[in-house]
Design a protein around this motif. Structure first.
Motif, PDB file in Angstrom:
ATOM      1  N   MET A 165       0.845  -1.185   0.000  1.00 23.23           N
ATOM      2  CA  MET A 165       0.000   0.000   0.000  1.00 23.23           C
ATOM      3  C   MET A 165       0.883   1.237   0.000  1.00 23.23           C
ATOM      4  O   MET A 165       1.836   1.332   0.761  1.00 23.23           O
ATOM      5  N   SER A 166       0.579   2.192  -0.861  1.00 24.42           N
ATOM      6  CA  SER A 166       1.407   3.387  -0.968  1.00 24.42           C
ATOM      7  C   SER A 166       1.038   4.407   0.104  1.00 24.42           C
ATOM      8  O   SER A 166       0.616   5.516  -0.176  1.00 24.42           O
ATOM      9  N   THR A 167       1.168   4.001   1.356  1.00 25.41           N
ATOM     10  CA  THR A 167       0.922   4.898   2.470  1.00 25.41           C
ATOM     11  C   THR A 167       2.259   5.261   3.086  1.00 25.41           C
ATOM     12  O   THR A 167       3.136   4.416   3.224  1.00 25.41           O
ATOM     13  N   TYR A 168       2.424   6.511   3.471  1.00 23.64           N
ATOM     14  CA  TYR A 168       3.687   6.938   4.059  1.00 23.64           C
ATOM     15  C   TYR A 168       3.876   6.304   5.437  1.00 23.64           C
ATOM     16  O   TYR A 168       3.046   6.461   6.327  1.00 23.64           O
ATOM     17  N   THR A 169       4.984   5.610   5.610  1.00 21.63           N
ATOM     18  CA  THR A 169       5.341   5.116   6.933  1.00 21.63           C
ATOM     19  C   THR A 169       5.931   6.270   7.743  1.00 21.63           C
ATOM     20  O   THR A 169       6.258   7.332   7.204  1.00 21.63           O
ATOM     21  N   ASP A 170       6.085   6.047   9.039  1.00 22.27           N
ATOM     22  CA  ASP A 170       6.698   7.086   9.871  1.00 22.27           C
ATOM     23  C   ASP A 170       8.115   7.392   9.395  1.00 22.27           C
ATOM     24  O   ASP A 170       8.553   8.552   9.420  1.00 22.27           O
ATOM     25  N   THR A 171       8.833   6.360   8.961  1.00 24.37           N
ATOM     26  CA  THR A 171      10.205   6.572   8.479  1.00 24.37           C
ATOM     27  C   THR A 171      10.206   7.424   7.219  1.00 24.37           C
ATOM     28  O   THR A 171      11.013   8.359   7.084  1.00 24.37           O
ATOM     29  N   ILE A 172       9.306   7.123   6.296  1.00 31.06           N
ATOM     30  CA  ILE A 172       9.215   7.916   5.065  1.00 31.06           C
ATOM     31  C   ILE A 172       8.856   9.361   5.397  1.00 31.06           C
ATOM     32  O   ILE A 172       9.422  10.311   4.838  1.00 31.06           O
ATOM     33  N   ARG A 173       7.921   9.544   6.314  1.00 34.86           N
ATOM     34  CA  ARG A 173       7.524  10.903   6.695  1.00 34.86           C
ATOM     35  C   ARG A 173       8.709  11.678   7.266  1.00 34.86           C
ATOM     36  O   ARG A 173       8.903  12.859   6.967  1.00 34.86           O
ATOM     37  N   ARG A 174       9.500  11.011   8.110  1.00 32.08           N
ATOM     38  CA  ARG A 174      10.654  11.697   8.707  1.00 32.08           C
ATOM     39  C   ARG A 174      11.652  12.116   7.634  1.00 32.08           C
ATOM     40  O   ARG A 174      12.163  13.241   7.657  1.00 32.08           O
ATOM     41  N   TRP A 175      11.914  11.215   6.700  1.00 28.62           N
ATOM     42  CA  TRP A 175      12.861  11.565   5.641  1.00 28.62           C
ATOM     43  C   TRP A 175      12.309  12.676   4.754  1.00 28.62           C
ATOM     44  O   TRP A 175      13.039  13.579   4.341  1.00 28.62           O
ATOM     45  N   ALA A 176      11.020  12.617   4.431  1.00 25.10           N
ATOM     46  CA  ALA A 176      10.425  13.637   3.561  1.00 25.10           C
ATOM     47  C   ALA A 176      10.454  15.016   4.215  1.00 25.10           C
ATOM     48  O   ALA A 176      10.536  16.040   3.531  1.00 25.10           O
ATOM     49  N   ALA A 177      10.382  15.038   5.548  1.00 28.89           N
ATOM     50  CA  ALA A 177      10.402  16.310   6.270  1.00 28.89           C
ATOM     51  C   ALA A 177      11.818  16.782   6.589  1.00 28.89           C
ATOM     52  O   ALA A 177      12.013  17.905   7.058  1.00 28.89           O
ATOM     53  N   ASP A 178      12.814  15.929   6.322  1.00 32.30           N
ATOM     54  CA  ASP A 178      14.209  16.263   6.623  1.00 32.30           C
ATOM     55  C   ASP A 178      14.780  17.120   5.494  1.00 32.30           C
ATOM     56  O   ASP A 178      15.218  16.609   4.463  1.00 32.30           O
ATOM     57  N   ASP A 179      14.757  18.421   5.680  1.00 31.44           N
ATOM     58  CA  ASP A 179      15.186  19.328   4.611  1.00 31.44           C
ATOM     59  C   ASP A 179      16.588  19.898   4.848  1.00 31.44           C
ATOM     60  O   ASP A 179      16.947  20.932   4.288  1.00 31.44           O
ATOM     61  N   ARG A 180      17.391  19.217   5.661  1.00 34.24           N
ATOM     62  CA  ARG A 180      18.732  19.736   5.964  1.00 34.24           C
ATOM     63  C   ARG A 180      19.581  19.902   4.708  1.00 34.24           C
ATOM     64  O   ARG A 180      20.440  20.786   4.647  1.00 34.24           O
ATOM     65  N   ARG A 181      19.370  19.052   3.727  1.00 35.43           N
ATOM     66  CA  ARG A 181      20.197  19.108   2.520  1.00 35.43           C
ATOM     67  C   ARG A 181      19.381  19.500   1.287  1.00 35.43           C
ATOM     68  O   ARG A 181      19.827  19.305   0.162  1.00 35.43           O
ATOM     69  N   ALA A 182      18.216  20.048   1.511  1.00 36.25           N
ATOM     70  CA  ALA A 182      17.366  20.476   0.395  1.00 36.25           C
ATOM     71  C   ALA A 182      17.713  21.902  -0.010  1.00 36.25           C
ATOM     72  O   ALA A 182      18.046  22.733   0.831  1.00 36.25           O
ATOM     73  N   GLY A 183      17.647  22.165  -1.306  1.00 39.55           N
ATOM     74  CA  GLY A 183      17.862  23.519  -1.796  1.00 39.55           C
ATOM     75  C   GLY A 183      19.021  23.603  -2.769  1.00 39.55           C
ATOM     76  O   GLY A 183      19.756  22.632  -2.985  1.00 39.55           O
ATOM     77  N   PRO A 184      19.209  24.757  -3.384  1.00 39.46           N
ATOM     78  CA  PRO A 184      20.283  24.933  -4.371  1.00 39.46           C
ATOM     79  C   PRO A 184      21.647  25.020  -3.696  1.00 39.46           C
ATOM     80  O   PRO A 184      21.756  25.244  -2.486  1.00 39.46           O
ATOM     81  N   LEU A 185      22.695  24.847  -4.489  1.00 38.60           N
ATOM     82  CA  LEU A 185      24.071  24.935  -3.998  1.00 38.60           C
ATOM     83  C   LEU A 185      24.870  25.797  -4.968  1.00 38.60           C
ATOM     84  O   LEU A 185      25.082  25.412  -6.123  1.00 38.60           O
ATOM     85  N   ALA A 186      25.287  26.969  -4.496  1.00 42.08           N
ATOM     86  CA  ALA A 186      26.055  27.876  -5.356  1.00 42.08           C
ATOM     87  C   ALA A 186      27.461  27.322  -5.580  1.00 42.08           C
ATOM     88  O   ALA A 186      28.036  26.672  -4.702  1.00 42.08           O
ATOM     89  N   ASP A 187      28.004  27.588  -6.759  1.00 43.28           N
ATOM     90  CA  ASP A 187      29.377  27.192  -7.098  1.00 43.28           C
ATOM     91  C   ASP A 187      29.612  25.702  -6.869  1.00 43.28           C
ATOM     92  O   ASP A 187      30.631  25.288  -6.305  1.00 43.28           O
ATOM     93  N   ALA A 188      28.660  24.899  -7.296  1.00 41.10           N
ATOM     94  CA  ALA A 188      28.798  23.449  -7.138  1.00 41.10           C
ATOM     95  C   ALA A 188      29.908  22.920  -8.042  1.00 41.10           C
ATOM     96  O   ALA A 188      30.130  23.418  -9.148  1.00 41.10           O
ATOM     97  N   ASP A 189      30.585  21.892  -7.559  1.00 40.49           N
ATOM     98  CA  ASP A 189      31.618  21.237  -8.362  1.00 40.49           C
ATOM     99  C   ASP A 189      31.033  20.155  -9.264  1.00 40.49           C
ATOM    100  O   ASP A 189      31.697  19.689 -10.190  1.00 40.49           O
ATOM    101  N   GLY A 190      29.826  19.752  -8.979  1.00 40.46           N
ATOM    102  CA  GLY A 190      29.165  18.751  -9.810  1.00 40.46           C
ATOM    103  C   GLY A 190      27.662  18.879  -9.691  1.00 40.46           C
ATOM    104  O   GLY A 190      27.138  19.046  -8.582  1.00 40.46           O
ATOM    105  N   THR A 191      26.964  18.827 -10.819  1.00 39.67           N
ATOM    106  CA  THR A 191      25.506  18.937 -10.830  1.00 39.67           C
ATOM    107  C   THR A 191      24.928  17.856 -11.731  1.00 39.67           C
ATOM    108  O   THR A 191      25.345  17.714 -12.883  1.00 39.67           O
ATOM    109  N   GLY A 192      23.989  17.104 -11.199  1.00 31.98           N
ATOM    110  CA  GLY A 192      23.324  16.063 -11.977  1.00 31.98           C
ATOM    111  C   GLY A 192      21.830  16.272 -11.968  1.00 31.98           C
ATOM    112  O   GLY A 192      21.251  16.631 -10.934  1.00 31.98           O
ATOM    113  N   GLU A 193      21.205  16.064 -13.101  1.00 31.85           N
ATOM    114  CA  GLU A 193      19.773  16.321 -13.226  1.00 31.85           C
ATOM    115  C   GLU A 193      19.073  15.164 -13.917  1.00 31.85           C
ATOM    116  O   GLU A 193      19.634  14.527 -14.805  1.00 31.85           O
TER     117      GLU A 193
END
Length: 336
Positions: free
Chosen positions: A1-29
């Motif tokens: 069932m595609s229901t969010y587990t508590d673990t998935i919810r925690r990871w989805a809310a973990d935005d410590r590494r979310a966002g752009p990065l200026a002057d990146a040495d490597g970018t993949g899309e």
């Protein structure tokens, strides 16, 4: 069932590494190529190196909560490691960090890893963005057309008095796409046998469940189960009159939305519709309060799961103000 587990919810809310990065040495899309941006799942990973070690890893993502969680987990697995160590990170490692992914959501880990590995390739060569490979799919073409035999049988059958042509089209599309997936089309739409029989009687009285069987295909894989939490959310939008009566077609649409939203890809395609605009029109007809709630025109699947996550106290988005978000066009776009 595609229901969010508590673990998935925690990871989805973990935005410590979310966002752009200026002057990146490597970018993949992945999913941000010409003609793709804003039309499909998309991920960008960026790396900043100290020597050959990824000192900082950042990601940006347009996708469901499972994809956001997969990106957050992949970023944590990568940060602080050498490019050689990151190069061996694979989707199973990301899925394991998430405590497992539903079978129909395995592609979310694939997407995150494809973008991460593209960033590694970029960092190891030109520093120019590298587009990661994602399995090609025909994700913009309708899955049902007017030439489909079952669709033709349904729409050519005698129309009962008062049955709107737009709703006969809607449910003919749904039945046709469901029959192409399983020998139990009702289950593929979140309907039980009695509800399927009632639907046929209301819109296609000359057709029975037995009539559908020659058009059905045995299921190759287990059908994704509808999201129970999403169904409860949708049931809260059912219209009712002063006596508390609720239109049955509205209930059928709510059940179908919850069931078909469990499938990957665009919701309008999962429902067998000919175009995005038909989904919006159906919601306006049968779930007007839901249509009103989406006052800013967010794409429907993203809107539904965003509401669901916020209801549980989390947030799928990394930007608190939609109007200030540089990715506004990704979430808010014409349905047609």
């Amino acid at each position: 069932m595609s229901t969010y587990t508590d673990t998935i919810r925690r990871w989805a809310a973990d935005d410590r590494r979310a966002g752009p990065l200026a002057d990146a040495d490597g970018t993949g899309e992945v999913g941000l190529g010409a003609g793709e941006a804003g039309t499909r799942l998309a991920v960008r990973f960026a790396l900043r190196l100290r020597g050959d070690r990824a000192e900082t890893v950042r990601y940006q993502v347009f996708g469901c909560g499972f994809t956001i969680a997969a990106c957050a987990a992949a970023a944590e697995l990568a940060e602080g490691h050498t490019l050689a160590e990151i190069a061996v990170i694979a989707p199973p490692s990301v899925a394991a960090a998430l405590g497992g992914l539903p079978a129909e959501r395995g592609y979310c880990a694939d997407l995150a890893v494809a973008a991460l590995q593209a960033a590694v390739e970029s960092a190891g060569s030109s520093r120019r963005p590298v587009v990661g490979a994602l399995a090609a799919d025909d994700d913009h073409a309708p899955r049902v057309t007017a030439a489909a035999p079952l669709y033709r049988l349904l729409t050519d059958s005698p129309a009962p008095p008062g049955a709107p042509a737009v709703d006969r089209h809607l449910f003919a599309c749904l039945l046709t796409v469901a029959a192409g997936e399983t020998d139990d089309p009702g289950a593929a739409l979140g309907l039980n046998d009695a509800e399927l029989a009632d639907l046929l009687h209301l819109y296609f009285p000359a057709v029975t469940a037995a009539t559908l069987r020659p058009f059905c295909r045995p299921a190759v894989d287990p059908l994704p189960q509808g999201n129970v939490d999403l169904l409860q959310l949708l049931l809260g939008y059912l219209p009712c009159d002063a006596d508390g009566w609720q239109p049955v077609p509205s209930l059928w649409l709510a059940r179908t939305l919850a069931c078909r939203a469990a499938r990957p890809g665009h919701l309008w395609r999962s429902m067998g519709l000919f175009a995005r605009a038909e989904l919006t029109a159906a919601i306006h007809r049968h779930l007007p309060a839901l249509a009103a709630a989406n006052s800013r025109g967010m794409r429907w699947k993203r809107f539904l799961f965003k509401q669901l996550c916020e209801q549980a106290g989390g947030s799928l988005c990394q930007t608190p103000d939609c109007g200030a978000c540089s990715d506004y066009p990704l979430c808010f776009g014409e349905e047609a």
